[in-house]
Motif scaffolding. Structure first.
Motif, PDB file in Angstrom:
ATOM      1  N   PHE A  63       0.832  -1.203   0.000  1.00 12.73           N
ATOM      2  CA  PHE A  63       0.000   0.000   0.000  1.00 12.73           C
ATOM      3  C   PHE A  63       0.868   1.256   0.000  1.00 12.73           C
ATOM      4  O   PHE A  63       0.539   2.253  -0.643  1.00 12.73           O
ATOM      5  N   LEU A  64       1.989   1.180   0.710  1.00 16.63           N
ATOM      6  CA  LEU A  64       2.905   2.328   0.759  1.00 16.63           C
ATOM      7  C   LEU A  64       3.381   2.708  -0.643  1.00 16.63           C
ATOM      8  O   LEU A  64       3.242   3.866  -1.068  1.00 16.63           O
ATOM      9  N   LEU A  65       3.952   1.737  -1.394  1.00 16.99           N
ATOM     10  CA  LEU A  65       4.487   2.063  -2.722  1.00 16.99           C
ATOM     11  C   LEU A  65       3.367   2.440  -3.683  1.00 16.99           C
ATOM     12  O   LEU A  65       3.539   3.331  -4.527  1.00 16.99           O
ATOM     13  N   GLU A  66       2.205   1.803  -3.540  1.00 24.79           N
ATOM     14  CA  GLU A  66       1.052   2.159  -4.367  1.00 24.79           C
ATOM     15  C   GLU A  66       0.704   3.638  -4.172  1.00 24.79           C
ATOM     16  O   GLU A  66       0.470   4.370  -5.136  1.00 24.79           O
ATOM     17  N   GLN A  67       0.711   4.099  -2.912  1.00 26.19           N
ATOM     18  CA  GLN A  67       0.380   5.489  -2.607  1.00 26.19           C
ATOM     19  C   GLN A  67       1.488   6.441  -3.050  1.00 26.19           C
ATOM     20  O   GLN A  67       1.221   7.522  -3.566  1.00 26.19           O
ATOM     21  N   LEU A  68       2.740   6.050  -2.842  1.00 29.08           N
ATOM     22  CA  LEU A  68       3.871   6.893  -3.272  1.00 29.08           C
ATOM     23  C   LEU A  68       3.828   7.109  -4.782  1.00 29.08           C
ATOM     24  O   LEU A  68       4.081   8.212  -5.275  1.00 29.08           O
ATOM     25  N   ASN A  69       3.520   6.041  -5.532  1.00 28.65           N
ATOM     26  CA  ASN A  69       3.410   6.155  -6.991  1.00 28.65           C
ATOM     27  C   ASN A  69       2.238   7.049  -7.385  1.00 28.65           C
ATOM     28  O   ASN A  69       2.365   7.914  -8.261  1.00 28.65           O
ATOM     29  N   LYS A  70       1.104   6.838  -6.729  1.00 27.47           N
ATOM     30  CA  LYS A  70      -0.111   7.581  -7.039  1.00 27.47           C
ATOM     31  C   LYS A  70       0.074   9.079  -6.783  1.00 27.47           C
ATOM     32  O   LYS A  70      -0.352   9.924  -7.567  1.00 27.47           O
ATOM     33  N   GLU A  71       0.728   9.397  -5.659  1.00 31.36           N
ATOM     34  CA  GLU A  71       0.898  10.796  -5.262  1.00 31.36           C
ATOM     35  C   GLU A  71       2.210  11.400  -5.786  1.00 31.36           C
ATOM     36  O   GLU A  71       2.514  12.548  -5.497  1.00 31.36           O
TER      37      GLU A  71
END
Length: 277
Positions: A63-71
């Motif tokens: 979830f962390l990397l998913e959010q970092l990529n998204k943002e």
């Protein structure tokens, strides 16, 4: 080099600390929660983030990397490296979908860590000018920098990656006709799967749905790109208003990589449209 380590297991953190010090790294910071990584990235620049996939708090490393990529909080010039003791197909597929720079299987030796870090740092260094321009959203200048890069014979080992980035930039800047010509020329030289996916994406963007569908259905048969192919197929079927088929494609993609929240939301929306409860 400045390293950020995200690891909440005491023994794993101790091993990583020992390995990094053996390799000569001294500027190392340690955190044990995804939110601390976000804070650190907002305050400092790191050459590499080494993150445990199985962080136990705040929904974990995925979830962390998913959010970092998204943002877009993670600069392209920084390397993101996952470590994982779980090598199940489901976990590996989930990690591959997020496209970290490296995945290192635990337990690993000092030599293995050295080899992986050296490889990713060399890659980041070779393409540092391109990444810096992309981080600044100067995509046209990044394309020019890639053209220059591809004329340097000493960088030949990075040409496939540079070509992939070039194709991604054509799509990102919505230069779809150029993208299709570019991907066609790459495929005629070497049949990279990423080029075939890029071609299908360009055709889909130009509403050449029959041609796009032919490409996508062929790609769906190849395990290494079937996830991306089913995502593209769902997009195409939504354009065709074939919502039942789009739901089936979305479910197939979710079966391959079950952790993607956006895909689940799409499945729920499609189920509502088709009254499939």
């Amino acid at each position: 080099s400045k390293i950020l380590v995200a690891e909440d297991q005491v023994l794993a953190r101790g091993h990583l600390h020992y390995a990094l010090e053996q390799l000569g790294f001294r500027d190392i910071e340690y955190v044990d929660r995804p939110s601390h990584i976000r804070t650190a990235l907002q305050e400092h620049e790191y050459d590499a983030i080494i993150c445990s996939y199985s962080l136990r708090s705040e929904q974990g490393g995925y979830f962390l990397l998913e959010q970092l990529n998204k943002e877009q909080l993670l600069p392209l010039s920084s390397a993101f490296i996952f470590t994982s003791a779980d090598t199940s197909i489901e976990v590996v597929q989930a990690i591959v979908e997020l496209q970290p720079d490296e995945l290192i299987t635990k337990p690993f030796s000092v030599n293995e860590l050295d080899k992986r870090l050296s490889r990713v740092f060399a890659r980041k260094h070779a393409l540092r000018r391109v990444y810096a321009l992309m981080d600044k959203k100067e995509f046209e200048h990044a394309l020019l920098a890639l053209e220059s890069f591809l004329l340097q014979p000493e960088q030949e080992s990075y040409f496939p990656l540079a070509l992939k980035i070039k194709g991604d930039l054509y799509l990102l800047t919505e230069r779809y006709h150029e993208a299709i010509s570019f991907f066609d020329s790459v495929i005629n030289t070497q049949g990279f799967s990423w080029a075939k996916l890029g071609l299908a994406s360009g055709l889909l963007a130009l509403n050449k749905l029959d041609e796009a569908e032919r490409e996508i259905i062929q790609l769906a048969m190849h395990r290494d790109v079937s996830l991306s192919a089913y995502d593209l197929l769902a997009k195409l079927q939504i354009k065709q208003c074939a919502y039942d088929d789009a739901l089936e494609s979305t479910i197939r993609a979710s079966d391959i990589s079950p952790r993607n929240i956006t895909r689940y939301k799409q499945a729920i929306d499609l189920a509502r449209i088709t009254h499939d409860y």
